[in-house]
Design an enzyme around this catalytic site. Structure first.
Site, short mmCIF file in Angstrom:
data_model
loop_
_atom_site.label_atom_id
_atom_site.label_comp_id
_atom_site.label_asym_id
_atom_site.label_seq_id
_atom_site.Cartn_x
_atom_site.Cartn_y
_atom_site.Cartn_z
N LYS A 21 0.83 -1.21 0.00
CA LYS A 21 0.00 0.00 0.00
C LYS A 21 0.87 1.25 0.00
O LYS A 21 0.44 2.31 -0.48
CB LYS A 21 -0.96 0.01 1.19
CG LYS A 21 -0.45 0.61 2.47
CD LYS A 21 -1.50 0.61 3.55
CE LYS A 21 -1.03 1.34 4.80
NZ LYS A 21 -1.14 2.79 4.70
N GLN A 164 5.61 12.35 5.15
CA GLN A 164 4.59 12.48 4.09
C GLN A 164 4.48 13.92 3.56
O GLN A 164 4.11 14.12 2.41
CB GLN A 164 3.24 12.01 4.61
CG GLN A 164 3.19 10.52 4.89
CD GLN A 164 1.97 10.10 5.67
OE1 GLN A 164 1.13 10.93 6.03
NE2 GLN A 164 1.86 8.82 5.96
N ASP A 305 6.42 1.25 11.31
CA ASP A 305 5.13 0.56 11.21
C ASP A 305 5.17 -0.89 11.63
O ASP A 305 4.16 -1.60 11.54
CB ASP A 305 4.58 0.69 9.78
CG ASP A 305 3.95 2.05 9.54
OD1 ASP A 305 3.81 2.82 10.51
OD2 ASP A 305 3.59 2.36 8.39
N LYS A 332 0.42 8.96 14.64
CA LYS A 332 -0.14 8.04 13.66
C LYS A 332 -1.66 7.91 13.88
O LYS A 332 -2.27 8.76 14.53
CB LYS A 332 0.56 6.68 13.78
CG LYS A 332 2.04 6.72 13.42
CD LYS A 332 2.24 6.79 11.93
CE LYS A 332 3.70 6.61 11.54
NZ LYS A 332 3.90 6.57 10.08
N ARG A 378 -3.29 -1.23 12.53
CA ARG A 378 -2.11 -1.96 12.98
C ARG A 378 -2.24 -2.43 14.43
O ARG A 378 -1.64 -3.43 14.82
CB ARG A 378 -0.85 -1.12 12.77
CG ARG A 378 -0.69 -0.69 11.33
CD ARG A 378 0.72 -0.66 10.86
NE ARG A 378 0.77 -0.26 9.45
CZ ARG A 378 0.53 -1.07 8.43
NH1 ARG A 378 0.24 -2.34 8.65
NH2 ARG A 378 0.58 -0.63 7.19
N LYS A 403 -8.68 -0.75 6.47
CA LYS A 403 -7.92 0.41 6.04
C LYS A 403 -6.75 0.02 5.15
O LYS A 403 -6.45 0.69 4.16
CB LYS A 403 -7.41 1.17 7.26
CG LYS A 403 -6.61 2.43 6.93
CD LYS A 403 -6.15 3.14 8.19
CE LYS A 403 -5.59 4.51 7.87
NZ LYS A 403 -4.39 4.49 7.03
#
Length: 422
Positions: A21, A164, A305, A332, A378, A403
């Site tokens: 992803k 990001q 992650d 997050k 997660r 998600k």
């Protein structure tokens, strides 16, 4: 939806996983902005990617999904009216589409879910305002009204909360028809994700130059057309490696992306340090454990992650496992330091934490109970791993996995970890 995870015996299985992803999030933006047709294959079917395809389509970009493929054609008409884009829970797409919206002359309103609307955006908004873009936003968060176009071509951005922001600005820059300079301030985090963005841009024909603390993109034509097969996701892979580490036995991951720039692709080395055997056989990665797990002290700054995955494994290791350099996890989908500690403690785990670390001491007597996910995919996936060993672990709001990995529990069942919907 609640799910009770059923403990398993030793694992012995092979598995093929969907495309990354992380790559898909970037590639659908590149495909939309490209001046030629693009075809992407092995595109994961999850909420984040579908929100990105829908949101870019609302901006009049031509993207179409067919099975596990996404095709794009060059945009034929510019946006001619104010438009709203809904980004759901996706932090990545929220940042990326905000930068893409800055290319438009008409107002674009970017709105996320309630959770997404509470996450930080101020640093990106500040950079876009330096570029001459008008931003109307409450408290540096979504929802926000974005009114371009870009009229300046040099800005500074603070990437200390999220890489990001940097990726978003780089991705939109080739459409400016002007040289663009992005200067970094602060200590950027998760730099491997910026490297991933730059690598994908280069694959689609864009020259990105890094000079000290500056990125420079020359005036050039936009992204070129290309067909690309997206390799499997290293973070998704981590859960199945961890399942073998926790329960013993072996898992073989077919077509593992050994060339990934993503830090999480090195999670297997963490498990190796904890006592697992790691073997490469062609394109397959095998993880097995026959003896005990040993605690480690590890800098997780470049693989954020998989911190929750590692915390689940640490519950079953001898000694105290310390995960360091993780302060940015507070920003997050959940506060992944505090909330992970809270839920593991509910299960009886011995957990300590601070603003920049998480420490789990294995060997505690764990017992099943209901655990919360904080609207964090997660969290659900990692806590399910504890349930693969400990009876009666019940995941509240387990469907949050949609998600990123909608068929996660089906894949767990493929390797012998069943679950029951309650």
């Amino acid at each position: 939806m609640k799910r009770r995870i059923e403990p398993t015996n030793q694992i012995d299985a092979s598995l093929t996983l969907p495309g990354s992803k992380y790559l898909a999030n970037r590639l659908v933006v590149i495909a939309a902005l490209a001046e030629n047709d693009v075809r992407l294959s092995n595109v994961v079917d999850n909420d984040d990617i579908n929100a990105a395809i829908d949101g870019l389509s609302r901006l009049k970009y031509h993207l179409e999904r067919s099975g596990d493929s996404v095709m794009s054609q060059p945009r034929s008409h510019a946006l001619n009216r104010p438009t709203e884009v809904f980004t759901a829970h996706s932090g990545t797409f929220s940042r990326f589409v905000t930068a893409v919206a800055a290319l438009e002359s008409h107002l674009v309103r970017v709105v996320g879910s309630e959770k997404m609307n509470s996450r930080p955006m101020a640093e990106l908004f500040d950079a876009l305002e330096q570029l001459g873009v008008a931003i109307d936003s409450p408290n540096g968060q979504l929802p926000a009204n974005i009114t371009g176009p870009v009229t300046n071509y040099h800005c500074k951005v603070d990437g200390s909360k999220s890489s990001q922001y940097i990726s978003a600005l780089l991705l939109m820059a080739p459409r400016l028809n002007h040289e663009f300079v992005l200067e970094l301030v602060g200590e950027e985090v998760s730099t491997q994700y910026i490297d991933m963005t730059v690598d994908l841009m280069r694959q689609f024909g864009i020259r990105v130059n890094k000079e000290g603390r500056q990125y420079r993109i020359e005036k050039q034509s936009s992204y070129q057309g290309k067909s690309l097969i997206i390799p499997p996701d290293p973070v998704s892979s981590s859960y199945f490696m961890a399942a073998a580490a926790i329960n013993g036995g072996r898992i073989a991951l077919e077509t593992f992306d050994f060339d990934s720039l993503q830090g999480e692709a090195q999670f297997c080395k963490v498990l190796e340090a904890m006592g697992c055997l790691i073997e490469r056989k062609g394109e397959s990665l095998s993880v097995s454990r026959l003896g005990s797990l040993i605690a480690v002290d590890y800098d997780m700054g470049e693989m954020p992650d998989v911190v929750q995955t590692m915390a689940a494994v640490a519950c079953f290791a001898e000694g105290t496992t310390i995960m360091r350099n993780i302060a940015h996890l507070a920003y997050k989908e959940s506060d992944r330091i505090v909330d992970t500690a809270t839920e593991l403690q509910k299960l009886g785990a011995n957990v300590e934490f601070g603003s920049d670390y998480l420490a789990v001491t294995g060997g505690a007597q764990l017992s099943g109970t209901d655990v919360d996910t904080y609207d964090d995919h997660r969290m659900a996936m990692s806590l399910a791993l504890v349930g693969s060993r400990i009876p009666n672990v019940i995941i509240n709001d387990a469907n949050v996995v949609s998600k990123s990995f909608p068929n996660y529990f089906d894949k767990l069942a493929e390797i012998g970890i069943d679950s029951t919907i309650l």
